[in-house]
Design an enzyme around this catalytic site. Sequence first.
Site, PDB file in Angstrom:
ATOM      1  N   LYS A   6       8.500-114.701  17.651  1.00 40.69           N
ATOM      2  CA  LYS A   6       9.413-115.689  18.245  1.00 40.69           C
ATOM      3  C   LYS A   6      10.835-115.189  18.041  1.00 40.69           C
ATOM      4  O   LYS A   6      11.231-114.850  16.928  1.00 40.69           O
ATOM      5  CB  LYS A   6       9.185-117.037  17.547  1.00 40.69           C
ATOM      6  N   ASP A  52      10.514-129.090  20.117  1.00 39.19           N
ATOM      7  CA  ASP A  52      10.617-129.101  18.649  1.00 39.19           C
ATOM      8  C   ASP A  52      11.496-130.306  18.298  1.00 39.19           C
ATOM      9  O   ASP A  52      10.999-131.422  18.094  1.00 39.19           O
ATOM     10  CB  ASP A  52      11.206-127.753  18.196  1.00 39.19           C
ATOM     11  N   GLY A  55       8.178-124.441  11.054  1.00 41.46           N
ATOM     12  CA  GLY A  55       8.616-124.454   9.662  1.00 41.46           C
ATOM     13  C   GLY A  55      10.112-124.614   9.552  1.00 41.46           C
ATOM     14  O   GLY A  55      10.837-124.534  10.544  1.00 41.46           O
ATOM     15  N   GLU A  93      10.864-122.563  23.577  1.00 43.22           N
ATOM     16  CA  GLU A  93      10.968-123.707  22.662  1.00 43.22           C
ATOM     17  C   GLU A  93      12.362-124.328  22.739  1.00 43.22           C
ATOM     18  O   GLU A  93      13.366-123.631  22.649  1.00 43.22           O
ATOM     19  CB  GLU A  93      10.658-123.215  21.235  1.00 43.22           C
ATOM     20  N   LYS A 144       6.402-130.020  13.236  1.00 40.80           N
ATOM     21  CA  LYS A 144       6.901-129.707  11.892  1.00 40.80           C
ATOM     22  C   LYS A 144       6.710-130.971  11.085  1.00 40.80           C
ATOM     23  O   LYS A 144       7.361-131.989  11.379  1.00 40.80           O
ATOM     24  CB  LYS A 144       8.406-129.398  11.927  1.00 40.80           C
ATOM     25  N   LYS A 199      14.854-116.019  18.325  1.00 46.49           N
ATOM     26  CA  LYS A 199      15.886-117.038  18.519  1.00 46.49           C
ATOM     27  C   LYS A 199      16.834-116.526  19.595  1.00 46.49           C
ATOM     28  O   LYS A 199      17.179-115.328  19.615  1.00 46.49           O
ATOM     29  CB  LYS A 199      16.660-117.248  17.202  1.00 46.49           C
ATOM     30  N   ASP A 245      13.100-119.315  21.144  1.00 40.85           N
ATOM     31  CA  ASP A 245      13.491-120.645  20.658  1.00 40.85           C
ATOM     32  C   ASP A 245      15.006-120.752  20.759  1.00 40.85           C
ATOM     33  O   ASP A 245      15.737-119.976  20.139  1.00 40.85           O
ATOM     34  CB  ASP A 245      13.035-120.816  19.193  1.00 40.85           C
ATOM     35  N   SER A 277       9.254-115.930  12.974  1.00 40.73           N
ATOM     36  CA  SER A 277      10.413-116.418  13.698  1.00 40.73           C
ATOM     37  C   SER A 277      11.592-115.530  13.314  1.00 40.73           C
ATOM     38  O   SER A 277      11.987-115.485  12.153  1.00 40.73           O
ATOM     39  CB  SER A 277      10.677-117.875  13.297  1.00 40.73           C
TER      40      SER A 277
END
Length: 378
Positions: free
Chosen positions: A172, A249, A301, A224, A273, A174, A199, A146
């Site tokens: 992934k 999420d 995570g 996400e 998670k 952000k 995400d 991530s």
Amino acid sequence: MKITISHIELRRVHIPLRQSFTISGGTMTEKQCLIVRIQDSTGAVGYGEAALSSAPIYLSETIDGAFAVLQQYFLPPLKGCSFSVSRENALVELEQATAYLSVWKGFEFSKAAIAQALSHLVAVRIGCSLQTLFGGTRTRIDVGESIGLKPSIASLMEEVDQRVLEGYKRIKLKIKPGHDLELVQAVRTKYPRIPLMVDANSAYSLDDLDLFKAMDAYDLLMIEQPLAYDDLYDHAVLQKQIRTPLCLDESVLRLQHARQAVEHGSCRIINIKPGRVAGPLSARRIHDYCFSNNVPVWCGGMFESGIGRAFNIALASLPGFTLPADMSPSSILLQYDLVSDPYTVEKGEIAVPTVAGLGYVIDDTAMDRATVALWHVA
Ligand code: OSB
Ligand code: MG
């Protein structure tokens, strides 16, 4: 056999991150979390981690709030309490031992820390691994990285290049408004085939429909949590208008939310998670529901230390976790870890521990070094 809780400790720990991490809501420079340690009358010990951030940039639960609630409400009733455990029925017995927490609303990460510590303690007493306790089957976990928001596309590409070279199985990115499509474009142009996803940590609204339609051109594995952290309805409106699967999420805190999201069409994938859903037992329930409804899940995570990651790894070994996990090792995230033998990622995979108990050795010196506050139930 019988477990009687004799000693309970709560710590706040701070560990500097190797590099700061920015999501749409803000920047983290330090990993801050709470560690619960529960000891029974035989001297056996279990650890759990509330993998929070200090500011409410992800969900509303914060370190200070969690510390106060654990101190005032969640931990005192455990002291002196007894329950029976057996190898055959350990999960049901753990459910019963943690059932007292369900009268209190929210504070999922705090509840997770207790459920983890009790699970660890039970695994030690009955002599099994966390994987065996939770019913995991996979021997290795696929890992994706991530990557936080970066000051430039060049610095983002540098990190992507490195992880692709190291064999990470998915990237992934952000994103936030103004820092989205051009990041995806840059990475997809250089790597036409890597499994890629984004995400947003709740940074967008339905006003951004055109952006998400444009993302359909980049063959993303999923998007996400694009919309509000507590929304299921608008995500379904968005999902109907784009091809790329949505993944929830923040919006899924318990089984009921997962069921509502799936039934309503709010997403096609769920990030589980264990901390966010109040612990490993709840994570298993969501997994089982998704598995029997053919909804793929993966393990997210919160930059857990080796303690929290041990639970994530055990859960990610359940059969429905079919997509790579956010499970970068502490060697690239943290200045140091709370376990002395942290896992490594080789060719994008982690070996699932099979030894009894946590699977990793607590580093008491590191624990003391990271501790900024310590409290015991009297
Ligand atoms: O949304 O997955 C997220 C970290 C802090 C807050 C939110 C998120 C994250 C991560 C961490 O992506 C990934 C990891 O633990 O390796
Ligand atoms: Mg997320």
